[in-house]
Design an enzyme around this catalytic site. Structure first.
Site, short mmCIF file in Angstrom:
data_model
loop_
_atom_site.label_atom_id
_atom_site.label_comp_id
_atom_site.label_asym_id
_atom_site.label_seq_id
_atom_site.Cartn_x
_atom_site.Cartn_y
_atom_site.Cartn_z
N THR A 97 1.06 -100.01 -17.89
CA THR A 97 1.99 -98.90 -17.68
C THR A 97 3.44 -99.33 -17.78
OG1 THR A 97 2.76 -97.38 -15.95
CG2 THR A 97 1.73 -99.38 -15.19
N ASP A 98 4.31 -98.38 -18.08
CA ASP A 98 5.75 -98.69 -18.09
C ASP A 98 6.28 -98.89 -16.67
OD1 ASP A 98 5.64 -96.04 -17.21
OD2 ASP A 98 7.06 -95.26 -18.69
N GLU A 99 5.47 -98.48 -15.65
CA GLU A 99 5.97 -98.60 -14.27
C GLU A 99 6.12 -100.05 -13.84
OE1 GLU A 99 4.48 -95.95 -11.35
OE2 GLU A 99 4.34 -94.29 -12.76
N TYR A 149 0.99 -99.16 -6.51
CA TYR A 149 0.30 -98.99 -7.79
C TYR A 149 0.90 -99.92 -8.85
CZ TYR A 149 -0.48 -97.05 -12.46
OH TYR A 149 -0.77 -96.92 -13.80
N SER A 150 2.23 -99.84 -9.04
CA SER A 150 2.80 -100.63 -10.14
C SER A 150 2.71 -102.13 -9.83
CB SER A 150 4.23 -100.19 -10.46
OG SER A 150 5.05 -100.21 -9.31
N LYS A 182 -0.63 -103.19 -10.96
CA LYS A 182 -0.71 -103.26 -12.43
C LYS A 182 0.03 -104.50 -12.94
CE LYS A 182 -2.41 -100.53 -14.90
NZ LYS A 182 -3.83 -100.38 -15.37
N TYR A 206 9.31 -82.99 -6.11
CA TYR A 206 9.78 -84.01 -5.17
C TYR A 206 11.30 -84.16 -5.27
CZ TYR A 206 4.86 -85.68 -4.96
OH TYR A 206 3.50 -85.79 -4.81
P1 NAD Z 1 -7.84 -91.82 -14.18
O1 NAD Z 1 -7.56 -92.00 -12.73
O2 NAD Z 1 -7.93 -90.47 -14.77
O3 NAD Z 1 -9.18 -92.58 -14.56
C1 NAD Z 1 -9.53 -93.83 -14.04
C2 NAD Z 1 -11.02 -94.02 -14.27
O4 NAD Z 1 -11.38 -95.32 -13.77
C3 NAD Z 1 -11.88 -93.00 -13.53
O5 NAD Z 1 -12.86 -92.48 -14.40
C4 NAD Z 1 -12.53 -93.80 -12.42
O6 NAD Z 1 -13.81 -93.32 -12.05
C5 NAD Z 1 -12.60 -95.19 -13.06
N1 NAD Z 1 -12.67 -96.25 -12.05
C6 NAD Z 1 -11.90 -96.39 -10.93
N2 NAD Z 1 -12.29 -97.47 -10.24
C7 NAD Z 1 -13.31 -98.03 -10.94
C8 NAD Z 1 -14.13 -99.17 -10.72
N3 NAD Z 1 -13.97 -99.95 -9.65
N4 NAD Z 1 -15.08 -99.46 -11.64
C9 NAD Z 1 -15.26 -98.66 -12.72
N5 NAD Z 1 -14.53 -97.57 -12.97
C10 NAD Z 1 -13.56 -97.26 -12.08
O7 NAD Z 1 -6.73 -92.70 -14.88
P2 NAD Z 1 -6.00 -92.52 -16.29
O8 NAD Z 1 -4.82 -91.67 -16.11
O9 NAD Z 1 -7.01 -92.17 -17.32
O10 NAD Z 1 -5.48 -94.00 -16.51
C11 NAD Z 1 -6.27 -94.96 -17.23
C12 NAD Z 1 -5.50 -96.26 -17.32
O11 NAD Z 1 -4.24 -96.04 -17.95
C13 NAD Z 1 -5.17 -96.89 -15.97
O12 NAD Z 1 -5.32 -98.28 -16.09
C14 NAD Z 1 -3.71 -96.54 -15.72
O13 NAD Z 1 -3.07 -97.51 -14.94
C15 NAD Z 1 -3.19 -96.54 -17.15
N6 NAD Z 1 -2.03 -95.67 -17.39
C16 NAD Z 1 -2.11 -94.33 -17.14
C17 NAD Z 1 -1.02 -93.50 -17.44
C18 NAD Z 1 -1.07 -92.03 -17.20
O14 NAD Z 1 -0.03 -91.38 -17.39
N7 NAD Z 1 -2.17 -91.43 -16.80
C19 NAD Z 1 0.12 -94.07 -18.00
C20 NAD Z 1 0.18 -95.46 -18.19
C21 NAD Z 1 -0.92 -96.24 -17.92
O1 DAU Z 2 4.66 -94.00 -16.20
C1 DAU Z 2 3.28 -94.17 -16.34
C2 DAU Z 2 2.60 -93.69 -15.08
O2 DAU Z 2 2.65 -92.28 -15.09
C3 DAU Z 2 1.15 -94.16 -14.97
O3 DAU Z 2 1.11 -95.56 -14.89
C4 DAU Z 2 0.46 -93.55 -13.75
O4 DAU Z 2 -0.91 -93.90 -13.76
C5 DAU Z 2 0.59 -92.05 -13.83
O5 DAU Z 2 0.06 -91.47 -12.65
C6 DAU Z 2 2.05 -91.63 -14.00
O6 DAU Z 2 2.80 -91.91 -12.79
P1 DAU Z 2 3.93 -90.89 -12.24
O7 DAU Z 2 4.10 -91.13 -10.82
O8 DAU Z 2 5.14 -90.94 -13.11
O9 DAU Z 2 3.17 -89.50 -12.56
P2 DAU Z 2 3.01 -88.16 -11.69
O10 DAU Z 2 2.39 -87.15 -12.58
O11 DAU Z 2 2.39 -88.42 -10.37
O12 DAU Z 2 4.52 -87.74 -11.41
C7 DAU Z 2 5.41 -87.47 -12.49
C8 DAU Z 2 6.77 -87.16 -11.90
O13 DAU Z 2 6.67 -85.91 -11.19
C9 DAU Z 2 7.24 -88.17 -10.88
O14 DAU Z 2 8.65 -88.28 -10.96
C10 DAU Z 2 6.86 -87.55 -9.54
C11 DAU Z 2 7.00 -86.06 -9.81
N1 DAU Z 2 6.09 -85.19 -9.04
C12 DAU Z 2 4.76 -85.47 -9.06
C13 DAU Z 2 3.86 -84.69 -8.36
C14 DAU Z 2 2.39 -85.00 -8.36
C15 DAU Z 2 6.58 -84.09 -8.34
O15 DAU Z 2 7.81 -83.83 -8.35
N2 DAU Z 2 5.70 -83.31 -7.66
C16 DAU Z 2 4.37 -83.57 -7.61
O16 DAU Z 2 3.63 -82.82 -6.93
#
Ligand code: NAD
Ligand code: DAU
Length: 349
Positions: A130-132, A156-157, A160, A213
């Protein structure tokens, strides 16, 4: 025939990637290992193209015996590692599972790969990050590139970051063939509605408050999940071992602008007496809230020819429409996963 272990392939990005890869490549088989935690669901894996090339295994990436057996039995030559605890707010309320899954789980997979590929078999371990990991930017800071120092600020970050460091350590210490992508905020179909975009869409169509938020002027770089899948595919095909690639959508609205955009799309697609934006409600800020992310994607553009195809306008409209068309998916996902308890816990003031 390539044998690919996808971890977390029942989650949001993982399931999109499984779908993408089965359609894109006839010459692969996918073993999908997912524990089916709250964000993972077999509902995300319905109607796959060519489903006979996809084997689903419910299990834990921290289970060394299981992972080792899958590596041997399926003769896995590629790992694409998505499985993680992924939601920042959940990491603030409970950090320990993040360390367990994201750090121990990744190490378990690295060990399994090291053992399986130590006899000279070619392998490729691709880690989704992630970029975080780079921390937060001020308004005038340049975008994150692959050399930006790590500076995580949430549990979380930080978890990662640890996993990224371990993946690189296995490259330098054991010559394990690895690549990493650090991507920005994904959005699109099948995203669990704890993340901002699906949460706002569902709250809006249910007439509930739209929680912003703090001042809502935080900035994220929004990447359509299909663009992300294509980037991962290109890294698997042509990425250089040991290298990291940043992936971002080039769309950087404030949260407030983004939420207003979703509201106006809904005003058109499903009009109501009052505009949806009247539901916007500013609430207490997230602890340690990162202010701004921006991604410099010049490396992956230059080296692998990747570019995002979606504009935020096109991507958002398609996503809103997908949720409107898939309310049966929403109902099934929310019924099983104790969603209301999460909302009560996170949004109580
Ligand atoms: P998600 O939470 O939707 O999915 C995560 C999946 O991992 C789920 O299906 C869950 O059941 C599975 N999982 C959790 N713990 C596990 C374990 N112990 N063993 C096997 N499976 C397990 O997440 P996502 O948004 O699809 O993110 C996927 C990856 O991408 C993550 O590594 C996250 O850090 C990274 N990422 C996500 C975003 C985003 O915006 N969603 C951005 C950057 C990076
Ligand atoms: O940047 C990559 C990351 O993006 C991934 O690594 C994470 O897995 C993914 O969850 C996401 O993290 P964020 O915290 O940026 O995403 P989220 O959708 O939770 O929030 C996006 C922005 O919106 C953040 O600034 C927080 C804000 N927010 C979020 C929620 C859930 C609100 O203002 N209200 C809300 O209820």
């Amino acid at each position: 025939m390539k044998k690919i272990l996808v971890t977390g392939g029942a989650g949001f990005i993982g399931s999109n990637f499984v779908r993408y890869l089965l359609k894109k490549e006839a010459n692969i088989e996918i073993v999908n290992l997912d524990i089916l935690a709250y964000a993972g669901s077999l509902e995300n894996l319905k109607n796959l193209p060519d489903p006979e090339r996809h084997y689903f295994i419910q299990g834990d990436i921290c289970d060394a015996e299981l992972v080792g057996r899958l590596m041997r039995e399926y003769k896995i030559d590629t790992i694409v590692h998505f499985a993680a605890e992924s939601h920042v707010d959940r990491s603030i309320l409970g950090p320990v599972p993040f360390v367990h899954t994201n750090v121990m789980g990744t190490t378990t997979l690295l060990e399994a790969a090291r053992q399986a590929w130590s006899q000279g078999q070619n392998g490729h371990f691709h880690h989704i990050s992630t970029d975080e990991v780079f921390g937060t930017l001020s308004a005038d800071d340049p975008a994150f590139n692959e050399s930006t120092p790590y500076s995580p600020r949430s549990p979380y970050s930080a978890s990662k970051v640890s996993s990224d460091h371990l993946v690189r350590a296995y490259f330098h210490t054991y010559d394990l063939p690895i690549t990493i992508t650090n991507c920005s905020n994904n959005y699109g179909a099948y995203q669990f509605p704890e993340k901002l975009i699906p949460l706002i869409i569902l709250n809006a169509i249910n007439g509930k408050a739209l929680p912003i938020y703090g001042d809502g002027l935080q900035i994220r770089d929004w990447l359509h999940v299909e663009d992300h899948c294509e980037a991962i595919y290109l890294v698997l095909k042509d990425g250089e071992m040991g290298e990291t690639y940043n992936v971002g959508g080039g769309n950087q609205p404030t949260n407030l602008v983004l939420v207003n955009e979703i509201c106006s799309i809904l005003d058109t697609l499903q009009p109501t007496a009052v505009p949806y934006s009247s539901l916007i409600s500013h609430i207490r800020d997230r602890l340690g809230h990162d202010r701004r992310y921006a991604i410099d994607t010049s490396k992956i553009e230059k080296k692998l020819g990747w570019k995002p195809r979606y504009t935020i306008a096109d991507g958002l409209e398609k996503t809103v429409q997908w949720y409107l068309d898939n309310m049966d998916w929403v109902e099934k996902i929310l019924k099983k996963k104790n969603y209301q308890a999460w909302l009560d816990k996170n949004y109580q003031q």
